[in-house]
Write a protein that holds these residues in place. Structure first.
Motif, PDB file in Angstrom:
ATOM      1  N   THR A  77      43.639  40.362  38.781  1.00  0.00           N
ATOM      2  CA  THR A  77      43.139  41.013  37.552  1.00  0.00           C
ATOM      3  C   THR A  77      41.628  40.905  37.462  1.00  0.00           C
ATOM      4  O   THR A  77      40.928  41.861  37.069  1.00  0.00           O
ATOM      5  N   ALA A  78      41.107  39.701  37.868  1.00  0.00           N
ATOM      6  CA  ALA A  78      39.657  39.483  37.773  1.00  0.00           C
ATOM      7  C   ALA A  78      38.882  40.403  38.711  1.00  0.00           C
ATOM      8  O   ALA A  78      37.760  40.811  38.411  1.00  0.00           O
ATOM      9  N   ILE A  79      39.458  40.733  39.880  1.00  0.00           N
ATOM     10  CA  ILE A  79      38.735  41.565  40.855  1.00  0.00           C
ATOM     11  C   ILE A  79      39.359  42.960  40.933  1.00  0.00           C
ATOM     12  O   ILE A  79      39.256  43.641  41.946  1.00  0.00           O
ATOM     13  N   SER A  80      39.992  43.371  39.841  1.00  0.00           N
ATOM     14  CA  SER A  80      40.690  44.673  39.844  1.00  0.00           C
ATOM     15  C   SER A  80      39.714  45.835  40.063  1.00  0.00           C
ATOM     16  O   SER A  80      40.071  46.853  40.674  1.00  0.00           O
ATOM     17  N   VAL A  81      38.477  45.697  39.589  1.00  0.00           N
ATOM     18  CA  VAL A  81      37.509  46.780  39.763  1.00  0.00           C
ATOM     19  C   VAL A  81      37.216  46.991  41.246  1.00  0.00           C
ATOM     20  O   VAL A  81      37.204  48.130  41.745  1.00  0.00           O
ATOM     21  N   SER A  82      36.964  45.893  41.985  1.00  0.00           N
ATOM     22  CA  SER A  82      36.710  46.005  43.426  1.00  0.00           C
ATOM     23  C   SER A  82      37.923  46.573  44.156  1.00  0.00           C
ATOM     24  O   SER A  82      37.788  47.370  45.093  1.00  0.00           O
ATOM     25  N   ILE A  83      39.109  46.170  43.702  1.00  0.00           N
ATOM     26  CA  ILE A  83      40.325  46.684  44.349  1.00  0.00           C
ATOM     27  C   ILE A  83      40.445  48.187  44.136  1.00  0.00           C
ATOM     28  O   ILE A  83      40.763  48.947  45.072  1.00  0.00           O
ATOM     29  N   GLU A  84      40.179  48.659  42.901  1.00  0.00           N
ATOM     30  CA  GLU A  84      40.296  50.087  42.610  1.00  0.00           C
ATOM     31  C   GLU A  84      39.226  50.876  43.350  1.00  0.00           C
ATOM     32  O   GLU A  84      39.491  51.965  43.881  1.00  0.00           O
ATOM     33  N   GLU A  85      38.012  50.368  43.388  1.00  0.00           N
ATOM     34  CA  GLU A  85      36.937  51.099  44.065  1.00  0.00           C
ATOM     35  C   GLU A  85      37.174  51.215  45.560  1.00  0.00           C
ATOM     36  O   GLU A  85      36.878  52.247  46.172  1.00  0.00           O
ATOM     37  N   SER A  86      37.713  50.154  46.159  1.00  0.00           N
ATOM     38  CA  SER A  86      37.933  50.187  47.616  1.00  0.00           C
ATOM     39  C   SER A  86      39.280  50.776  47.991  1.00  0.00           C
ATOM     40  O   SER A  86      39.496  51.141  49.151  1.00  0.00           O
TER      41      SER A  86
END
Length: 530
Positions: free
Chosen positions: A379-388
């Protein structure tokens, strides 16, 4: 003139070994026992021989002589009755006596074979019997029956004299046979006494040999071994300066010398080890003090740098927003450099602060469900996961005794690196596996990224070590170093799996229970957070 007496030379230790002493002792003991056995055997044989001679020869010879005399008396009685009456019935005792005479004479000759003196006595008896029979018995027995024989009356006196001479010869024979039997009995008694003395002496010698052997073994073997054992036990109890005294035969002295040599080597090693330990304790104390000072410095410096860095960052950003585009292009470039440098400096300080906190601030071990920690991390790194567009799969994770915050930092750094160092144009595929290996859990974070060259497999875990410039990949170079510190704090190990070539695989272990390495350290006084 003064005479100086020379001190006596010390007695040189014997060069005989235990085996040689034992061989000599066994040889002497066996020789003595063989000699005693031969003497005892001779005594037994002598006793049996005399006893057999008494039972089989002396006593039967006397008995046979007495029976021969009885047979002659029967002959004399029968002849005398037949001569006086002429009755044929009186010849029966005579004839029976003749038959018995032949039997007893032959038996007596067999018994006395090998005894010339007694055979001569038997010859005298036979001659006297033959004279009486020739002169008296046979003539009267040849007289016709039915009436008295005139020869009986005529030769009565002569017959009495001749028979008395026969009886006297037999009496002399029997007397000598009795004397022989008595002598044999005395000889047997003396031999039996000698036999008893011999066997008593044998028993005494055996007891003496046992005592001598026991004492010799005590002095030559068991005593020295006990002294060596006592010295060895003294050394084993910690008195390494206690010497081993050589004693006993040559081989036991050699054993003592070898143990003494080993003790000296061990003492030298212990002295060296003690010196090394003291130096190590000093270095450890210095290192602990230095680490504490460095951690305190890193903590204080990071906090003290926050305020001026925030001012620099804030004013440079304010300068960028207010005067951006109003100055020349070079001024805008300088402002961008300043903003970027301030931001990277702030990131570096925050990462350094987090690194210094591992093992000091977050050190509370409790039951942690790694599945829950993983969900929170994703959840904390969800932005990086979505972008990549990263695809992350995982196995079912266990529940361990660990620090929840540090586990979150561990997963965030490992998964964040897997996303960051992806291959251009490929979707990041990341898999987290877990399997139990005894008292440990073995985890692996596998990706299809750019990978790590084998020569950098250890270098990547060193703090501030970067394999790429900041223009290609952002970061402070602390991430994997922090992962290593967290894993080791929890009693595990971490490494790059060089067998995996299609990307990167970071393998690490965590103990099911916290180990010594994971116990809380002394907390260093911290400055207040501003």
């Amino acid at each position: 003139m003064t005479v100086v007496e020379k001190p006596p030379h010390p007695r040189e230790p014997s060069r005989w070994t235990t085996r040689r002493w034992l061989r000599l002792g066994v040889t002497v003991a066996m020789s003595v026992l063989v000699l005693l056995g031969a003497t005892g055997g001779w005594a037994l044989q002598r006793t049996a021989s005399i006893s057999d001679n008494l039972v089989d020869v002396k006593s039967p010879a006397l008995t046979t002589s007495i029976r021969l005399e009885s047979a002659l008396l029967n002959q004399e009685t029968g002849i005398r009755g037949y001569g006086l009456t002429g009755t044929a019935d009186f010849l029966d005792p005579y004839r029976q006596g003749l038959s018995q005479q032949k039997t007893y004479t032959k038996s007596l000759a067999d018994l006395l074979r090998g005894n010339p003196a007694r055979l001569r006595d038997l010859k005298v008896v036979e001659d006297r019997i033959e004279a009486w029979q020739a002169q008296i018995a046979r003539p009267i027995a040849a007289s016709p029956a039915g009436r008295p024989s005139p020869l009986a009356t005529e030769n009565a006196a002569k017959g009495r004299t001749t028979f008395d001479a026969t009886r006297a010869a037999m009496a002399a024979q029997q007397e000598r046979l009795r004397a022989d039997r008595a002598s044999t009995r005395a000889d047997l008694a003396a031999t039996m006494r000698l036999r008893n003395w011999i066997f008593t002496a044998i028993a005494a010698v055996i007891v003496a040999l046992a005592v001598i052997v026991s004492e010799a073994l005590r002095r030559g073997v068991t005593g020295p071994l006990e002294r060596i054992g006592a010295d060895a036990r003294t050394i084993a109890e910690g008195d390494f300066r206690h010497p081993i005294t050589p004693t006993g035969p040559a081989d036991l002295r050699q054993l003592s010398d070898e143990i003494e040599s080993m003790r000296k080597r061990l003492l030298r090693a212990l002295d060296f080890s003690e010196e090394a330990r003291l130096r190590l304790d000093e270095q450890s104390a210095d290192l602990k003090r230095s680490n504490a000072e460095l951690e305190q410095f890193a903590y204080v410096a990071s906090h003290d740098l926050q305020e001026p860095l925030r001012k620099v960052s804030s004013f440079t950003q304010l300068l960028q927003r207010r005067y951006g585009g109003q100055l020349d292009a070079r001024a805008d470039q300088y402002i961008d450099f300043a903003v970027d440098g301030a931001n990277r400096m702030q990131t570096l300080i925050n990462d350094l602060l987090d690194f210094s906190r591992v093992g000091r601030v977050h050190n509370t071990h409790q039951s942690v469900d790694l599945n829950t920690v993983m969900k929170r991390t994703l959840t904390a790194i969800s932005v990086s996961i979505e972008e990549s567009g990263a695809v992350i799969t995982r196995d079912e994770l266990p529940t361990l005794l660990a620090d929840s915050t540090q586990m979150g930092m561990l997963w965030q750094n490992l998964i964040g690196n897997a996303i960051k160092f992806r291959r251009p144009g490929e979707t990041p595929l990341i898999h987290i596996s877990a399997e139990q290996d005894g008292d440990f859990w073995r985890f692996a974070v596998t990706d299809n990224g750019i990978g790590i060259a084998p020569e950098y497999a250890e270098k990547v875990f060193v703090i501030f070590q970067r394999l790429h410039t900041k223009d290609h990949y952002q970061g402070s170079g602390i991430g994997l170093a922090m992962c290593k510190k967290i894993v080791e704090f929890h009693g595990g190990t971490i490494a790059v799996d060089l067998a995996h070539t299609k990307g990167t695989r970071i393998v690490f272990t965590l103990a099911s229970r916290p180990t010594q390495a994971g116990e809380p350290e002394d907390v260093i006084p911290q400055a207040e957070t501003r």
